[in-house]
Write a protein that holds these residues in place. Structure first.
Motif, PDB file in Angstrom:
ATOM      1  N   GLN A  84       0.816  -1.204   0.000  1.00 54.22           N
ATOM      2  CA  GLN A  84       0.000   0.000   0.000  1.00 54.22           C
ATOM      3  C   GLN A  84       0.857   1.264   0.000  1.00 54.22           C
ATOM      4  O   GLN A  84       0.524   2.252  -0.613  1.00 54.22           O
ATOM      5  N   ALA A 126       2.495   1.090  -7.209  1.00 48.36           N
ATOM      6  CA  ALA A 126       2.115   2.064  -8.227  1.00 48.36           C
ATOM      7  C   ALA A 126       0.675   2.450  -7.951  1.00 48.36           C
ATOM      8  O   ALA A 126      -0.118   1.640  -7.485  1.00 48.36           O
ATOM      9  N   GLU A 127       0.338   3.653  -8.298  1.00 48.96           N
ATOM     10  CA  GLU A 127      -0.893   4.184  -7.727  1.00 48.96           C
ATOM     11  C   GLU A 127      -2.176   3.604  -8.312  1.00 48.96           C
ATOM     12  O   GLU A 127      -3.176   3.538  -7.630  1.00 48.96           O
ATOM     13  N   GLU A 177      -4.556   1.436  -6.438  1.00 52.20           N
ATOM     14  CA  GLU A 177      -5.106   2.008  -5.211  1.00 52.20           C
ATOM     15  C   GLU A 177      -6.238   2.979  -5.523  1.00 52.20           C
ATOM     16  O   GLU A 177      -7.292   2.962  -4.883  1.00 52.20           O
ATOM     17  N   VAL A 178      -6.007   3.825  -6.522  1.00 49.23           N
ATOM     18  CA  VAL A 178      -7.005   4.836  -6.825  1.00 49.23           C
ATOM     19  C   VAL A 178      -8.344   4.177  -7.153  1.00 49.23           C
ATOM     20  O   VAL A 178      -9.396   4.640  -6.758  1.00 49.23           O
TER      21      VAL A 178
END
Ligand SMILES: Nc1ncnc2c1ncn2[C@@H]1O[C@H](COP(=O)(O)OP(=O)(O)OP(=O)(O)O)[C@@H](O)[C@H]1O
Ligand SMILES: Nc1ncnc2c1ncn2[C@@H]1O[C@H](COP(=O)(O)OP(=O)(O)OP(=O)(O)O)[C@@H](O)[C@H]1O
Ligand SMILES: [Mg+2]
Ligand SMILES: [Mg+2]
Lengths: 631, 554
Positions: free
Chosen positions: B543, B547-548, B551-552
């Protein structure tokens, strides 16, 4: 987090404040490095101008209290009249009161005289108490006015002035210089006024008592005058030096204490001590010299006094022998001379503080005479009530140092509501653009235009209401976390503050602090971690709610989850306002409507992020590198 | 110094006696031939008095200004050696006001007040004795008058002490405001908060004004009192003296001498007020200064030297809290970094990464457990030796106002030009060669200003150049663009292979510099492993670093 500052533009010749303040470096100590300097020798013309300026300042400070000052003068005259009456009455008592007693004619005269002495003693006491109280309060009022004025002026001056002047000097003007004036007001004023009055009063009295003896005594006055003039001239030079020297002490002190962590980690203590020793020693020398001037001046005054007394004694004795003067007159004479010369020495000490204070006043008037490089408009434009935030840079040129253009000519149109991301190598000029939009500087060519109005036509208040910048340095002030967020909007309620913190994701960590929002952040936010400081700084910008928001590396120290939270928040926060986002983290950039890639102050790519990613240009390269760095 | 002062007082006291001799001799008894010798005697005395004063002042000037400078230097040295904990706690303005205002208060008192205090008191005593001998009944009157003066002085002193302390403290508070307004100027400007800051300043200034006025009121009462008493005494003396002359118990000359002598007391008594006030202020100042000089540094240098450190760094059960009453920020930290290995420290914002790294060079001391380098507890090591073995690049790069070269050779003053160039290249900071005076350009606040990334790279070059046994990089690449960052990372890889390193990182690319990754969670290290391992097995780590995208949308 970091401070982006600008090199001082070459010092222009007509800045009294900076000119003679300019720091003196020992050229032989090359490790100090070279920087733009101006020499600190004062030309005669500058000296005169300084004097004129500080006199003008003094006038301005005193003018509002004209009536009060006259009243004080009246009180002091009464006080001194009473004070001077005492020896005279003693003389009467001896001359007129005693013979009747000796002749057995009763002590009526003596009683009258004694009552008169008593009365003058009481009047003197009353007047003195009144004077001390009133003058003291007035002095403090003037000082308060001066503090306010200088403080406010410093805040009005432009960043370029502060770059050049350095914070240490600002601090030294507002503390050390003001304190010197305070000291003068506390002790010197009283002493000086009394001295002057005593001088005049004694002269008159001496002459009325006995012309010949009086003239003899007055012979000392020109000598005193000459001595004082010499003293003033020498002291003025020394005190100017001492003001500059103490400023350097403060500058170095503040710098080392601000960077104490690096000082300790890199064992810079010995070097610092060496520098401090240098500036401290220079200050010591200035102090020593002023002591020495005093060491000559004060005994000289005493010498003049002593010789005069002896002369009067001899000549008066001779006269009395021949019966030309009475013993009473001679006694009174000697008393007056004593009364005159005794305090005069201590008064010369006060005169000393007075001269020291005028040197400080010169410094302050130098500052007050500085005008902002970014001046307020003479005829401000009236912007619409609600700013839309349409921003244009029209052929904007800018350089910090002559000949090195940071922006060689930039055209940029940011429609209202757009989120613009600036990316580019470090040193490309991103922060510079932000600073021009926030009008920290005016462009050297072209215009920055907000909603059709040149920034130069907006008042500072109008501008700040519309444009807010989160700088690379996120300075926090002493106070609580809530205070620091409230800085964005001083009249915000606690709910608004909490709301702002929640939106950008700072709420969780804040409530975990020992006193929640009321936790003190300590010196410059040292109670918080780097990322936490950044969050607080972000929250305060969010609370300010401007039409144009500039974020310069506002998320650089955050961990990725916090940054994501902010990105999500940004989507809503920035939806209806114009924003310039400067970031090396491309994740932040992706929320933008439009990206500009900057190199050496020129736009080399311009477009929406989605498009730029695919066209194989600079941004695509950057983006690829970014993706790789996350893997 | 004091002997000349005492001689001076003696001389100045003998002048009135000569006066008496002249009035009683040549004038009253018409002995003219005595006039000339007596006048010369007076002249000689007067001139020697002046010379004595001059000598005293001259000698004193050096002593006092040296004293002030030495005190200031000591204070500075002391402050530099006090630990971070002290500096966080103390307001900067309070420190500053001690170094400036308080020291000049002491200087003024030492240079002017103290001597006059002694002289005045001496003069008072001697004169009173003389008066008693001249004509004792009147002398007793003077003596009685001294009682209220002493009583009130003592009372005044106590009150004045308290109030001048308050004034000085408030001056320090105001100085803090001023300092922040100067250092935070750009933020104030960016928000247009001039009025707000002005109001805060104003509050402080008005408070100071109030206390100062109170102080003035107190002083003015006291000073007036000191003026009234001698005058009242004079009234009584005149009355009784004249009557005594009338009864012919004393001569006229004696009365004149008596009154002359007595009037010579008025000024010393009156100025006693100012001087006592000054003494109180000097006393509070001395108090305030000794508060710092007496602070025991909680971080003292140890006896052991670190010779040719290899950089074996161990954390053994380390715990840390900022103050005794607060909770632990770090606890149960156990780490073992073999020489030459690099550890990446990963953790959320505020998890304690910076704090952990600050424990190694003893910017703070552990509150539990211990940290060792090559087997030595860091607390047993000589500070200088420890801090040259450990170099850090902090998250906020501090550049000092001196040349670029001096700034980067801080950790290793004997570095050659080649070393410097190499360090600049590693940190991608070769731009420094193109500054107006090259590496001799002064940077920092009093010199040329640089962009955020440029400063950060110089700070990095500084840490690298030190060639330390332990290198700490605390999020030092945060202000660099991706390309530059990649170049720096590439170069750092070599550097880190030779030293023990701790790298604080928020991004995978930086983490990859390390052999091992430690995850800091809830104040302790929960996982240690390679990046790939942790990424695969630890959700919390994923987390933090993933890489984002996932998560987004998650
Ligand atoms: N006072 C100055 N004198 C000369 N050059 C300066 C001055 N201040 C900044 N510069 C230069 O201007 C250029 C642009 O600086 P700026 O701060 O705008 O860069 P930036 O794009 O924000 O970089 P970063 O990403 O590192 O923050 C840099 O090369 C910098 O060195
Ligand atoms: N001087 C202090 N007094 C009390 N608590 C402090 C102090 N300095 C930091 N803290 C607290 O200790 C914790 C750890 O701070 P630290 O600076 O080590 O975090 P960090 O992991 O470096 O975070 P970041 O990634 O934001 O830099 C934070 O929660 C912070 O609030
Ligand atoms: Mg920048
Ligand atoms: Mg940190």
């Amino acid at each position: 987090m970091t401070t982006t500052q600008q090199t001082p533009p070459p010092p222009s010749d007509d800045e009294p404040g900076s000119r003679h303040d300019a720091q003196v470096i020992d050229r032989e100590e090359s490790w100090r490095g070279y920087a733009e300097e101006s020499d600190d020798e004062l030309s005669r013309a500058t000296t005169l101008r300084l004097k004129a300026q500080s006199r003008k300042l003094l006038g301005e400070l005193l003018r509002p209290y004209k009536k009060m000052i006259w009243l004080l003068v009246a009180i002091v005259v009464v006080e001194n009249a009473a004070r001077l009456a005492v020896p005279y009455l003693v003389h009467l008592g001896i001359d007129k009161g005693i013979p009747p007693i000796l002749a057995g004619e009763g002590n009526q005269t003596l009683i009258t005289v004694v009552v008169a002495v008593l009365a003058s003693a009481l009047i003197q006491a009353f007047a003195r108490q009144l004077f001390l109280m009133r003058a003291g309060r007035l002095g403090q009022t003037i000082l308060l006015g001066l503090r306010r004025r200088v403080f406010d002026h410093f805040q009005r001056l432009s960043p370029s002035f502060h770059d050049r002047y350095t914070s240490g000097r600002v601090i030294s003007r507002l503390t050390s210089d003001v304190d010197v004036i305070d000291e003068m007001l506390e002790t010197g004023f009283d002493g000086l006024v009394t001295a002057l009055l005593t001088l005049v009063g004694t002269a008159v009295l001496l002459l009325t008592l006995d012309v010949k003896l009086g003239l003899l005594a007055l012979l000392s006055f020109p000598v005193l005058f000459f001595l004082t003039a010499w003293f003033r001239r020498r002291s003025q030079l020394v005190y100017r030096r001492s003001r500059e020297a103490v400023a350097l002490v403060i500058v170095h002190f503040v710098e080392s204490m601000t960077g104490i962590r690096a000082v300790q980690a890199f064992r810079r203590e010995p070097r610092n001590e060496q520098i401090f020793h240098g500036v401290n020693d220079r200050y010591r020398e200035a102090n020593l010299e002023s002591f020495r001037i005093n060491a000559i001046f004060m005994p000289s005054i005493k010498g003049v006094g002593n010789i005069t007394i002896v002369a009067i004694l001899a000549y008066g004795g001779w006269q009395a022998y021949h019966g030309h003067v009475t013993v009473g007159v001679l006694t009174a004479f000697l008393l007056y001379l004593r009364q005159f010369f005794e305090p005069l020495q201590d008064i010369s000490q006060f005169y000393n503080t007075f001269l020291s204070a005028s040197a400080a006043l010169e410094k302050l008037s130098g500052v007050l005479n500085e005008t902002p490089d970014v001046p307020e408009p003479k005829e401000p434009a009236k912007p619409a009530q609600h700013a839309r935030g349409h921003l244009e840079l029209r052929n904007v040129k800018f350089n910090y140092v002559d000949g090195v253009a940071v922006l060689p000519g930039l055209d940029l149109d940011v429609p209202a509501g757009q989120t613009l991301a600036l990316v580019g190598t470090t040193g490309a000029g991103k922060t510079t653009i932000a600073k021009l939009v926030a009008r920290f500087y005016d462009p050297t060519g072209g215009q920055v235009v907000l909603d059709g109005i040149d920034l130069r036509k907006l008042t500072e208040d109008d501008l700040r209401e519309r444009v807010v910048m989160v700088t690379q340095e996120n300075f926090l002030f002493t106070g609580t976390v809530a205070d620091n967020i409230r800085f964005g909007k001083p009249d915000a309620t606690m709910d608004e503050i909490v709301e702002a913190a929640k939106v950008i994701g700072a709420h969780e960590f804040i409530v975990r602090l020992p006193d929640g929002y009321e936790t003190a952040v300590e010196k410059r936010g040292s109670r918080l971690s780097a990322g936490q400081r950044q969050l607080v700084a972000f929250a305060r910008a969010f609370l300010a709610d401007p039409a144009v928001l500039i974020l310069d590396e506002a998320t650089s120290s955050l961990d990725i989850p916090s940054e994501r939270l902010i990105q999500r928040a940004l989507r809503t926060i920035l939806a209806d306002r114009t924003a310039i986002v400067i970031a090396h983290r491309l994740s932040t950039v992706e929320t933008a409507d439009r990206v500009i890639v900057l190199e050496h102050g020129r736009i080399i790519e311009d477009g929406s992020p989605d498009v730029l990613i695919t066209d194989g240009g600079h941004y695509a390269g950057l983006h690829q590198a970014w993706e790789d760095s996350l893997a | 110094m004091f002997s000349t002062a005492i001689l001076g007082v003696g001389v100045s006291l003998s002048v009135p006696l000569v006066t008496r001799a002249i009035i009683d001799g040549p004038v009253t008894r018409r002995e003219l031939d005595l006039l000339v010798p007596l006048a010369f005697l007076a002249l000689g005395l007067s001139i020697s008095e002046v010379l004595l004063v001059w000598m005293r002042r001259w000698a004193q000037s050096r002593a006092v200004s040296d004293l002030e400078a030495t005190l200031r230097h000591d204070l500075y040295v002391r402050l530099q050696s006090l630990p971070m904990e002290f500096h966080n706690r103390w307001q900067s303005g309070q420190l500053l006001s001690r170094v400036t205002v308080d020291l000049s208060t002491i200087r003024r008192f030492m240079g002017f007040g103290l001597l006059f205090l002694v002289i005045n008191i001496l003069q008072l005593v001697v004169v009173t004795i003389l008066l008693l001998r001249l004509y004792w009944p009147l002398g007793v009157v003077v003596l009685i008058a001294a009682v209220p003066i002493i009583v009130v002085s003592l009372k005044f002193e106590k009150k004045y002490l308290a109030i001048s302390r308050r004034v000085q403290d408030q001056q320090g508070d105001l100085a803090t405001r001023i300092e922040e307004s100067a250092l935070g100027f750009r933020v104030i400007k960016a928000f247009g908060r001039r009025e707000h800051v002005k109001k805060q300043f104003d509050d402080g200034a008005v408070k100071l004004y109030g206390t100062s006025v109170e102080k003035v009121r107190l002083a003015s009462r006291f000073w007036t009192f000191l003026e009234v008493i001698p005058n009242l005494t004079l009234v009584i003396v005149l009355l009784l003296g004249a009557l005594a002359v009338g009864r012919e118990s004393i001569t006229l000359g004696t009365l004149v001498a008596f009154i002359t002598l007595m009037l010579s007391l008025i000024w010393p008594v009156e100025s006693l007020g100012t001087i006592l006030a000054m003494a109180q202020e000097a006393m509070t100042s001395a108090d305030r200064i000794s508060e710092i000089l007496d602070t025991k540094s909680s971080i003292e240098s140890g006896p052991e030297q670190l010779v040719n450190p290899r950089g074996h760094l161990r954390f053994e059960n380390v715990s840390f809290r900022f103050s005794p009453e607060s909770a632990d920020v770090l606890h149960d930290i156990n780490l073992d970094l073999a020489p030459g290995t690099t550890l990446a420290l990963v953790g959320a914002t505020g998890s304690g990464k910076t704090t952990l790294t600050a424990l190694v060079p003893r910017l703070y001391d552990v509150t539990g457990g211990r940290i060792t380098i090559d087997g030595h507890d860091v607390r047993d090591l000589d500070l200088k030796s420890l801090r040259s073995a450990v170099a850090s690049a902090f998250d906020d790069p501090t550049l000092f106002s001196m040349s670029v070269r001096e700034n980067i050779t801080l950790g290793r003053p004997d570095a050659t030009d080649a070393d410097v160039q190499q360090a600049l290249e590693i940190a991608q900071a070769t731009f420094a060669n193109d500054l107006p005076w090259g590496l001799d350009t002064r940077v920092g606040e009093q010199g040329m200003s640089l962009s955020g990334g440029q400063r950060q790279r110089l700070a990095l070059a500084r840490a690298v150049l030190a060639k330390p046994a332990v290198l700490v990089l605390d999020d030092t690449l945060s202000a660099l663009d991706v390309h530059t960052e990649a170049l720096v990372e590439e170069a750092l890889r070599n550097v880190l292979s030779a030293t023990t390193g701790i790298v604080v990182a928020h991004r995978a690319s930086t983490v990859m510099l390390a052999d091992q990754v430690a995850l800091l969670e809830g104040g302790t290290i929960t996982h240690v492993g390679t990046h790939a391992e942790l990424l695969a097995t630890v959700p919390a780590y994923r987390q933090l670093l993933a890489a984002e995208e996932e998560e987004v949308h998650a």
